[in-house]
Scaffold this active site. Structure first.
Site, PDB file in Angstrom:
ATOM      1  N   ASP A 114     -80.358  22.339  89.865  1.00 15.65           N
ATOM      2  CA  ASP A 114     -80.871  22.264  88.479  1.00 15.65           C
ATOM      3  C   ASP A 114     -79.634  22.349  87.586  1.00 15.65           C
ATOM      4  O   ASP A 114     -79.310  23.397  87.039  1.00 15.65           O
ATOM      5  CB  ASP A 114     -81.828  23.432  88.236  1.00 15.65           C
ATOM      6  N   ASP A 121     -75.623  31.286  91.157  1.00 17.93           N
ATOM      7  CA  ASP A 121     -75.205  30.649  89.898  1.00 17.93           C
ATOM      8  C   ASP A 121     -73.715  30.913  89.739  1.00 17.93           C
ATOM      9  O   ASP A 121     -73.220  32.003  90.092  1.00 17.93           O
ATOM     10  CB  ASP A 121     -75.981  31.241  88.699  1.00 17.93           C
ATOM     11  N   CYS A 177     -82.787  18.707  82.452  1.00 20.79           N
ATOM     12  CA  CYS A 177     -83.709  18.648  81.298  1.00 20.79           C
ATOM     13  C   CYS A 177     -83.057  17.717  80.276  1.00 20.79           C
ATOM     14  O   CYS A 177     -82.891  18.054  79.119  1.00 20.79           O
ATOM     15  CB  CYS A 177     -84.002  20.031  80.714  1.00 20.79           C
TER      16      CYS A 177
HETATM   17  C1  LIG Z   1     -80.052  24.243  83.681  1.00 23.02           C
HETATM   18  S1  LIG Z   1     -79.340  25.785  83.894  1.00 23.02           S
HETATM   19  C2  LIG Z   1     -80.334  26.486  85.168  1.00 23.02           C
HETATM   20  C3  LIG Z   1     -81.707  26.909  84.739  1.00 23.02           C
HETATM   21  C4  LIG Z   1     -82.457  27.638  85.825  1.00 23.02           C
HETATM   22  N1  LIG Z   1     -82.440  26.936  87.095  1.00 23.02           N
HETATM   23  C5  LIG Z   1     -83.898  27.929  85.454  1.00 23.02           C
HETATM   24  O1  LIG Z   1     -84.805  27.221  85.892  1.00 23.02           O
HETATM   25  O2  LIG Z   1     -84.114  28.895  84.707  1.00 23.02           O
HETATM   26  C6  LIG Z   1     -77.856  25.402  84.750  1.00 23.02           C
HETATM   27  C7  LIG Z   1     -77.149  26.582  85.363  1.00 23.02           C
HETATM   28  O3  LIG Z   1     -76.044  26.052  86.118  1.00 23.02           O
HETATM   29  C8  LIG Z   1     -75.039  27.022  86.145  1.00 23.02           C
HETATM   30  N2  LIG Z   1     -73.792  26.345  86.583  1.00 23.02           N
HETATM   31  C9  LIG Z   1     -72.890  25.667  85.836  1.00 23.02           C
HETATM   32  N3  LIG Z   1     -71.901  25.181  86.614  1.00 23.02           N
HETATM   33  C10 LIG Z   1     -72.191  25.560  87.871  1.00 23.02           C
HETATM   34  C11 LIG Z   1     -71.543  25.383  89.130  1.00 23.02           C
HETATM   35  N4  LIG Z   1     -70.411  24.684  89.228  1.00 23.02           N
HETATM   36  N5  LIG Z   1     -72.105  25.929  90.216  1.00 23.02           N
HETATM   37  C12 LIG Z   1     -73.270  26.633  90.132  1.00 23.02           C
HETATM   38  N6  LIG Z   1     -73.916  26.847  88.980  1.00 23.02           N
HETATM   39  C13 LIG Z   1     -73.392  26.313  87.859  1.00 23.02           C
HETATM   40  C14 LIG Z   1     -75.039  27.575  84.738  1.00 23.02           C
HETATM   41  O4  LIG Z   1     -74.452  28.864  84.706  1.00 23.02           O
HETATM   42  C15 LIG Z   1     -76.545  27.581  84.399  1.00 23.02           C
HETATM   43  O5  LIG Z   1     -77.107  28.839  84.619  1.00 23.02           O
END
Ligand SMILES: C[S@@+](CC[C@H](N)C(=O)[O-])C[C@H]1O[C@@H](n2cnc3c(N)ncnc32)[C@H](O)[C@@H]1O
Length: 388
Positions: A288, A250, A341
């Site tokens: 995600d 992440d 989502c």
């Molecule tokens: C929808 S949430 C993920 C939820 C998680 N997969 C779950 O099922 O509990 C999106 C995540 O993407 C991360 N994120 C945002 N920008 C990102 C990037 N450029 N690369 C990787 N992760 C990123 C955020 O920190 C966040 O935790």
């Protein structure tokens, strides 16, 4: 606290939220100061505040204003509640109603976006993206969400968990979005404190979220990257279903802090990677991506009022960048599951079409989506397959 005093507390909290304090922060602040409030009082006050935030526009319309008092009054009017039982002026209950607080209009007189408690631009987008379903979806977003559970199938079947929950006094219903999915009525509390949870029998997860993972074409003993792992909901569900070599990443590693403990409880293995080498290769990648969260606005009711078209545009750019960063790590013949989502096509099908256009060696293997009309939060999945 008396029922009226709980409404009194909600009014104070809503007034503070009106000054820009996030709801969670204000609820915590209030609970710290309200030593007299027991856990049931805190839960009830939270429910009132969240009910108002989900129905903020209609409550303001029916309450004749947007002060905390007007919002609570409007919510209660919309529910057809006995107002004199709340506006008692006794103890910590709100003061009795004044004739100037009478409102003669019915909600049916309000504009449609007010009736459906959505910003106008959001309702236009839902109409464009969901057609005849838009109104029903918007109506569902005005209500509390059910509680979703995922049976850890390594520890027992969905039926076993139903039996265990029944013994704890909870009637759960299987949901067909995924093999281990169960739902319980909204407002079911304390499940995370049960021995069943602590010993890894289940996770709290919306059936729609489980449905995304159930449709990922993972093969046993392959290398999987969960690139936006956050708390690990998707990685853990996948690890429960198959023996896989899963790497969780992440951009904000702090968000993965509970993942090792959750994996231990579930009896599965997930490796944490703060950095992913750019030359790494995976057979399956889950993206995600961060999104508007519009599919889950029942659970985060403030978000709908804070969202803007500009934020949506920024999110879409981030989503595209994340996929573009992941595609080079996809092994020949591998799959990439893009998921949100969100209920907006801009974050879903439109993104998928743009991804296919930018990466011609990808093709569509599967798509799936669900909305609150199916008893889930709103989710979207697009599975791409790389040419071998
Ligand atoms: C929808 S949430 C993920 C939820 C998680 N997969 C779950 O099922 O509990 C999106 C995540 O993407 C991360 N994120 C945002 N920008 C990102 C990037 N450029 N690369 C990787 N992760 C990123 C955020 O920190 C966040 O935790």
């Amino acid at each position: 606290m008396t029922p009226a005093a709980r409404y009194g507390a909600a009014i104070e909290i809503l007034d503070a939220i009106n000054t820009g304090t996030p709801a969670e922060q204000q609820l915590t602040r209030w609970a710290r100061g309200a030593r007299y409030a027991g856990s049931k009082d805190r839960a009830a006050v939270r429910d009132i505040v969240f009910d108002v935030l989900r129905r903020r526009a209609s409550s303001a319309f029916l309450g004749g204003g947007d002060t905390g008092r007007a919002l609570v009054l409007g919510l209660l009017r919309g529910q057809g509640a006995d107002l004199d039982a709340v506006f008692t002026g006794q103890g910590h209950g709100p003061s009795p109603l004044d004739p100037s607080e009478d409102v003669s209009s019915a909600l049916a007189d309000a504009p449609r976006d007010v009736q459906l408690d959505l910003p106008e631009w959001v309702l236009s987008a839902l109409d464009a993206d969901h057609g005849d379903d838009a109104t029903g979806i918007a109506q569902a977003l005005r209500d509390r969400a059910p509680v979703g559970l995922r049976a850890n199938l390594r520890h027992g079947t969905q039926e076993d968990l139903t039996t265990t929950l029944k013994a704890l006094g909870h009637n759960s219903i299987p949901h067909d979005a995924a093999p281990g999915a169960l739902v319980l009525p909204s407002g079911t509390r304390g499940l995370h404190l049960t021995e069943a949870y602590l010993s890894g029998l289940f996770e709290l997860q919306d059936p729609g979220s489980q449905g995304l993972v159930a449709r990922c074409p993972a093969q046993p003993n392959t290398r999987i990257l969960d690139y936006c792992a956050g708390g690990g909901g998707k990685a853990l569900a996948l690890a429960d279903a198959y023996d896989l070599d899963i790497t969780a990443h992440d951009a904000d590693p702090k968000r993965m802090k509970d993942l090792p403990e959750r994996a231990r409880r579930a009896g599965v293995s997930v490796q944490i990677a703060e950095q992913v080498p750019s030359d790494a290769q995976f057979d399956g990648i889950i993206c995600d991506v961060p999104c508007s969260g519009s599919g889950a606005w029942r659970r985060a009711p403030e978000a709908r009022w804070r969202s803007t078209p500009e934020q949506l545009e920024t999110l879409c750019a981030t989503q595209a960048q994340i996929v573009d960063d992941c595609v080079p790590m996809l092994a020949p013949g591998g799959w990439l599951a893009y998921m949100t989502c969100s209920l907006f096509a801009a974050e879903n099908a439109d993104q998928a079409a743009a991804i296919l256009a930018r990466h011609p060696h990808l093709s569509t293997e599967a798509t799936w989506s669900t909305t609150p009309l199916n008893g889930t939060d709103g989710f979207y999945l697009h599975v791409f397959r790389a040419a071998s």
